[in-house]
Enzyme design. Structure first.
Site, PDB file in Angstrom:
ATOM      1  N   SER A   1     -49.129 -31.481 -26.947  1.00 42.02           N
ATOM      2  CA  SER A   1     -47.770 -31.903 -26.599  1.00 42.02           C
ATOM      3  C   SER A   1     -47.075 -32.450 -27.835  1.00 42.02           C
ATOM      4  CB  SER A   1     -47.807 -32.982 -25.513  1.00 42.02           C
ATOM      5  OG  SER A   1     -48.168 -32.422 -24.262  1.00 42.02           O
TER       6      SER A   1
ATOM      7  N   ARG B   1     -54.242 -31.350 -13.995  1.00 44.02           N
ATOM      8  CA  ARG B   1     -53.891 -32.710 -14.405  1.00 44.02           C
ATOM      9  C   ARG B   1     -54.103 -33.635 -13.222  1.00 44.02           C
ATOM     10  NH1 ARG B   1     -49.693 -36.432 -14.625  1.00 44.02           N
ATOM     11  NH2 ARG B   1     -49.433 -37.474 -16.658  1.00 44.02           N
TER      12      ARG B   1
ATOM     13  N   LYS C   1     -41.429 -36.817 -14.766  1.00 44.23           N
ATOM     14  CA  LYS C   1     -41.394 -37.824 -15.830  1.00 44.23           C
ATOM     15  C   LYS C   1     -39.935 -38.117 -16.156  1.00 44.23           C
ATOM     16  CE  LYS C   1     -45.854 -36.869 -18.016  1.00 44.23           C
ATOM     17  NZ  LYS C   1     -46.561 -36.594 -19.299  1.00 44.23           N
TER      18      LYS C   1
END
Length: 227
Positions: A112, A43, A142
């Protein structure tokens, strides 16, 4: 890795890379793979195209050395360019059908689903290979993520017939709770990459899947000491 038996391939410690320069990221990824990580998701939202391509190629090679799956977050084009094992899709990413058309029937595609079981059921019906829920615990990566409680993992395990990943605030100290709730995979960023010894942290989480055989690794090749 073919998708004919994804349940077996999609099990264990699932690493998600932090965003950092390749010269610091690659050695730490190798240490975590030595610790028994079975899946790696690359990512990188901030790197330019050249850095992302070069890093993806290097990470794929490391995963091949350690018999681990290599997935790319969001970017179907990059996944195709490096012949990744698959791609992970979020809410705003390429559609599942488009990703399948681009990557082919053998690619592993994860979706997700945040805190939404109905989203997971829809993804399963449309051919996803696994679904991910989170954040299970408060996440420093997050902090504003929705909460997906362990009860959701348990319910998903009874209603879905495909592998389940859990993400968000998972550490060596709480990974066993998530595995006990039914997750086939625990997806971790800071719990491994934020540790002073990524290999040791990875091994602790790996052992949550093999409590009767501490130190057991499903990887067929012996680890190399790169510390």
């Amino acid at each position: 890795m073919a998708r004919t038996n994804p349940t077996e391939a999609l099990r264990g410690l699932y690493l998600v890379t932090p965003e950092e320069a390749p010269h610091t990221l690659l050695p730490r990824v190798e240490q975590a793979l030595q610790g028994g990580a079975r899946i790696l998701q690359y990512r990188d939202k901030s790197g330019d195209a050249t850095r992302r391509l070069e890093t993806a190629r290097a990470l794929k090679a490391l995963c091949a050395d350690h018999h681990a799956l290599f997935l790319v977050n969001d970017d179907v084009e990059l996944a195709a360019a490096v012949a990744a094992d698959g791609v992970h899709l979020g809410r705003e990413d390429t559609g599942l059908e488009e990703a399948r058309a681009a990557l082919g029937p053998e690619a592993l595609i994860g979706v997700s689903c945040y805190d939404r079981l109905e989203r997971a059921e829809d993804a399963a019906a449309r051919g996803a290979d696994y679904v991910a829920f989170g954040a299970v615990f408060p996440s420093s990566t997050k902090p504003g993520a929705v909460h997906a409680p362990l009860a959701l993992i348990r319910e998903a395990r009874t209603r879905l017939h495909l592998p389940i990943a859990a993400i968000g605030g998972i550490t060596p100290d709480n990974a066993a709770q998530v595995v006990h709730a039914g997750a086939h995979m625990v997806a971790v960023i800071q719990g491994v990459f934020g540790a002073s010894a990524p290999r040791t942290a990875a091994a602790h989480i790996r052992n949550a899947f093999y409590p009767s055989h501490p130190g057991h690794s499903p990887a067929p090749a012996p680890a190399r000491d790169a510390d």
